[in-house]
Design a protein around this motif. Structure first.
Motif, PDB file in Angstrom:
ATOM      1  N   THR A 184       0.972  -1.273   0.099  1.00 24.81           N
ATOM      2  CA  THR A 184      -0.143  -0.091  -0.020  1.00 24.81           C
ATOM      3  C   THR A 184       0.727   1.246   0.005  1.00 24.81           C
ATOM      4  O   THR A 184       0.628   2.138  -0.643  1.00 24.81           O
ATOM      5  CB  THR A 184      -1.012  -0.046   1.273  1.00 24.81           C
ATOM      6  OG1 THR A 184      -1.878  -1.122   1.274  1.00 24.81           O
ATOM      7  CG2 THR A 184      -1.744   1.197   1.266  1.00 24.81           C
ATOM      8  N   THR A 185       2.126   1.447   0.933  1.00 23.70           N
ATOM      9  CA  THR A 185       2.923   2.256   0.859  1.00 23.70           C
ATOM     10  C   THR A 185       3.667   2.516  -0.352  1.00 23.70           C
ATOM     11  O   THR A 185       3.594   3.886  -0.715  1.00 23.70           O
ATOM     12  CB  THR A 185       3.739   2.372   2.091  1.00 23.70           C
ATOM     13  OG1 THR A 185       4.477   1.069   1.948  1.00 23.70           O
ATOM     14  CG2 THR A 185       2.863   2.300   3.356  1.00 23.70           C
ATOM     15  N   LEU A 223       1.251   4.177  -3.346  1.00 26.23           N
ATOM     16  CA  LEU A 223       0.804   5.572  -3.004  1.00 26.23           C
ATOM     17  C   LEU A 223       1.920   6.209  -2.801  1.00 26.23           C
ATOM     18  O   LEU A 223       2.012   7.583  -2.811  1.00 26.23           O
ATOM     19  CB  LEU A 223       0.159   5.617  -1.421  1.00 26.23           C
ATOM     20  CG  LEU A 223      -1.214   4.869  -1.585  1.00 26.23           C
ATOM     21  CD1 LEU A 223      -1.826   5.092  -0.007  1.00 26.23           C
ATOM     22  CD2 LEU A 223      -2.215   5.513  -2.333  1.00 26.23           C
ATOM     23  N   ILE A 234      -1.338  -0.193   9.020  1.00 23.95           N
ATOM     24  CA  ILE A 234      -1.983  -0.055   7.640  1.00 23.95           C
ATOM     25  C   ILE A 234      -2.673  -1.553   7.152  1.00 23.95           C
ATOM     26  O   ILE A 234      -3.709  -1.602   6.409  1.00 23.95           O
ATOM     27  CB  ILE A 234      -0.970   0.702   6.638  1.00 23.95           C
ATOM     28  CG1 ILE A 234      -0.698   2.058   7.201  1.00 23.95           C
ATOM     29  CG2 ILE A 234      -1.636   0.562   5.112  1.00 23.95           C
ATOM     30  CD1 ILE A 234       0.368   2.817   6.411  1.00 23.95           C
ATOM     31  N   ARG A 262      -6.808   4.475   1.490  1.00 26.78           N
ATOM     32  CA  ARG A 262      -6.399   4.638   0.220  1.00 26.78           C
ATOM     33  C   ARG A 262      -7.172   5.833  -0.568  1.00 26.78           C
ATOM     34  O   ARG A 262      -6.506   6.722  -1.179  1.00 26.78           O
ATOM     35  CB  ARG A 262      -6.290   3.492  -0.654  1.00 26.78           C
ATOM     36  CG  ARG A 262      -5.171   2.398  -0.175  1.00 26.78           C
ATOM     37  CD  ARG A 262      -5.391   0.977  -0.828  1.00 26.78           C
ATOM     38  NE  ARG A 262      -4.819   1.451  -2.225  1.00 26.78           N
ATOM     39  CZ  ARG A 262      -3.855   0.747  -2.814  1.00 26.78           C
ATOM     40  NH1 ARG A 262      -3.143   0.071  -2.027  1.00 26.78           N
ATOM     41  NH2 ARG A 262      -3.573   1.119  -4.010  1.00 26.78           N
ATOM     42  N   ALA A 305      -6.370   9.020   0.980  1.00 30.95           N
ATOM     43  CA  ALA A 305      -5.148   9.569   0.853  1.00 30.95           C
ATOM     44  C   ALA A 305      -4.968  10.102  -0.570  1.00 30.95           C
ATOM     45  O   ALA A 305      -4.600  11.105  -0.863  1.00 30.95           O
ATOM     46  CB  ALA A 305      -4.128   8.539   1.162  1.00 30.95           C
ATOM     47  N   LEU A 341      -3.561   8.632   4.218  1.00 28.05           N
ATOM     48  CA  LEU A 341      -3.661   7.416   4.620  1.00 28.05           C
ATOM     49  C   LEU A 341      -3.568   6.754   6.201  1.00 28.05           C
ATOM     50  O   LEU A 341      -4.137   5.824   6.500  1.00 28.05           O
ATOM     51  CB  LEU A 341      -2.303   6.758   4.098  1.00 28.05           C
ATOM     52  CG  LEU A 341      -2.001   5.360   4.345  1.00 28.05           C
ATOM     53  CD1 LEU A 341      -2.881   4.426   3.381  1.00 28.05           C
ATOM     54  CD2 LEU A 341      -0.498   5.163   3.728  1.00 28.05           C
TER      55      LEU A 341
END
Length: 509
Positions: free
Chosen positions: A295-296, A299, A312, A330, A333, A355
């Motif tokens: 996810t990080t 993004l 997360i 998400r 964010a 996020l």
């Protein structure tokens, strides 16, 4: 006698030898002394020459330094002379200015005396005119002033209300247009998903024979599975399906994967169940961390603490009103980054805050704190920047906002949660919110009826024509909107429409 002669000869020879040797030594010593004196004389002359040369060099250097110092002193003296000339000029100018100021002051005092005398004459004339007017009108000055003030007050109040309405309408048109443009563009650029179930998971099986194997002899298998996973397993008459029920989505996922492996393997007994559940827990934990990292990376957010990345990942297995929490984070964010870019702010910080804004919903323990405050404390614990911590803690107004990121996160959280299809709303809470809207508006004097329409997006307020005039309905609409905004919680926005009408009713008989 011969011996005596021999001894005497030896003594004479030794004496002669000693005399000769002594003479030779003296001559050699004198030669050495002469040579040493000559060398010393040469060395003395050389040293004298060196000393003279050093003296001349030092003398030359000192003369050069003296010349340089004298040149600097001359330059400094010339600068001082120039500065002295400038100061003399300034002093003369100041003296001239002081003389001019004295003249000006004297002229102003004379003019002030003239003004004071004319002012006294005007006051005298004004008193005479007021006395004449009082005599003509029959009213005192105070009574006339009060009457004039009262009439002006009513006129000013009416003009001010119309002016305020015009300004508010113009501001609404401009602000709403710009805000709608930003919000619509932001929403259009973010993909959406529908709401999902959040309390049960249905495990499909090929045949009902597997149900008996899952239950086991006297129910030992199903009891072992429930004890190992913490999930209630419901085996009923539903064909080819087993229901897994638990409030914790992570536990349900562990139970589903464990059941899948057990059914696929075919060996179902308590020892095997414990082994498979332990293995699946490790797999799910690894999947949580991997989901957080992915996810990080997706993004473009870097530098997060490993524990924050794990939290997360846990969002994947949590939902809020049917909306998957990770998808919501998400989406928020991305919305924050787009809106921050539109407003000329730091998009990376906004995306990071968006996020992390709901990490307080997935803690490892369950403290008695609102999730926004808990999320802020977790962010502070893991050294996030103060503006990001404030945005997390303030997105539900638990604390005061102190940066521009905070209202952006709050707005984008509302957009993600309030869009159609994002969340389910409990029917009882929905009906209560509509009733509260109507009761709040009915509490104002002059309100006859209220109707909450369009799923609570609009409130129609009917007022009595004999109790409120046209000028007051704008104020009433504003007051109701302000009170709803301060006292109620609702998705999106609520439009307040105040209606005032006069009806004439007659009967034909």
């Amino acid at each position: 006698m011969t011996v005596v002669y021999i001894i005497a000869a030896f003594l004479v020879g030794g004496l002669v030898t000693w005399i000769v040797m002594n003479t030779m030594l003296k001559s050699r010593t004198s030669n050495i002394l002469k040579e040493a004196e000559a060398e010393a004389k040469v060395l003395r002359e050389n040293k004298m020459l060196e000393v003279k040369e050093k003296y001349l060099n030092l003398k030359n250097e000192y003369e050069v330094q003296c010349n340089q110092r004298n040149a600097k002193m001359q330059q400094f003296e010339s600068k001082l002379k120039q500065r002295e000339m400038q100061l003399n000029q300034l002093q003369s100018e100041v003296q001239r200015g002081r003389a001019e100021n004295e003249n000006t002051k004297e002229n102003l005092n004379n003019q002030l005396d003239v003004v004071n005398s004319r002012k006294q004459e005007l006051e005298k004339l004004n008193r005479m005119a007021n006395e004449r007017l009082e005599a003509i009108s029959g009213l005192s000055a105070q009574e006339a002033k009060a009457s004039l003030i009262e009439s002006l007050k009513e006129e000013a109040k009416t003009d001010a209300m119309s002016y305020v309405n015009e300004i508010m309408e113009e501001a609404k048109m401009t602000a709403n247009k710009e805000a709608k443009r930003i919000v619509v563009q932001t929403i259009q650029r973010v993909a959406t998903e529908a709401a999902i179930e959040n309390s049960v998971t249905v495990f499909n099986i090929d045949s009902d024979e597997i149900k008996g194997r899952i239950i086991g002899r006297e129910g030992r298998n199903i009891r072992a599975l429930e004890a190992a996973t913490g999930v209630e397993i419901i085996v009923d008459d539903t064909p080819e399906a087993i229901v897994l029920s638990a409030f914790d989505p992570v536990r349900r996922e562990i139970a589903r994967l464990a059941l899948h492996q057990l059914v696929t393997d075919g060996r179902i007994h308590p020892a095997r169940i414990e082994e498979v559940v332990a293995k699946v827990k490790k797999q799910v934990e690894d999947e949580i961390v991997e989901t957080g990292k992915r996810t990080t990376i997706d993004l473009g957010i870097h530098g997060l603490h490993p524990d924050l990345i794990r939290l997360i990942g846990k969002m994947k297995y949590r939902s809020s009103y049917g909306q998957n929490l990770l998808q919501h984070a998400r989406e928020t964010a991305n919305l924050c980054a787009i809106m921050a870019s539109e407003l000329g702010l730091n998009a990376k910080k906004a995306k990071r805050a968006g996020l992390l804004h709901d990490i307080g919903k997935v803690p490892d323990d369950e403290p008695e704190l609102p999730h926004a405050i808990l999320g802020m404390k977790l962010a502070e614990k893991y050294k996030e920047k103060p503006e990001i911590c404030n945005a997390i803690g303030a997105h539900h107004d638990e604390i005061e906002m102190d940066s521009l990121l905070s209202p952006i996160v709050q707005a984008c959280d509302a957009i993600s949660g309030a869009r159609p299809g994002a969340r389910r709303e409990i029917v009882e809470a929905y009906i209560k919110r509509l009733n509260d809207l109507e009761k709040l508006a009915l509490s104002y004097p002059g309100v006859v009826k209220t109707y909450a329409i369009q799923a609570g997006r609009e409130l129609r307020v009917i007022v009595g024509a004999d109790k409120i005039d046209d000028k007051e309905i704008e104020t009433l609409s504003y007051d109701i909107a302000k009170k709803i905004q301060d006292e109620m919680t609702y998705p999106g926005q609520v439009k307040i429409t105040v209606i005032r009408e006069t009806r004439a009713v007659s009967f034909a008989k």
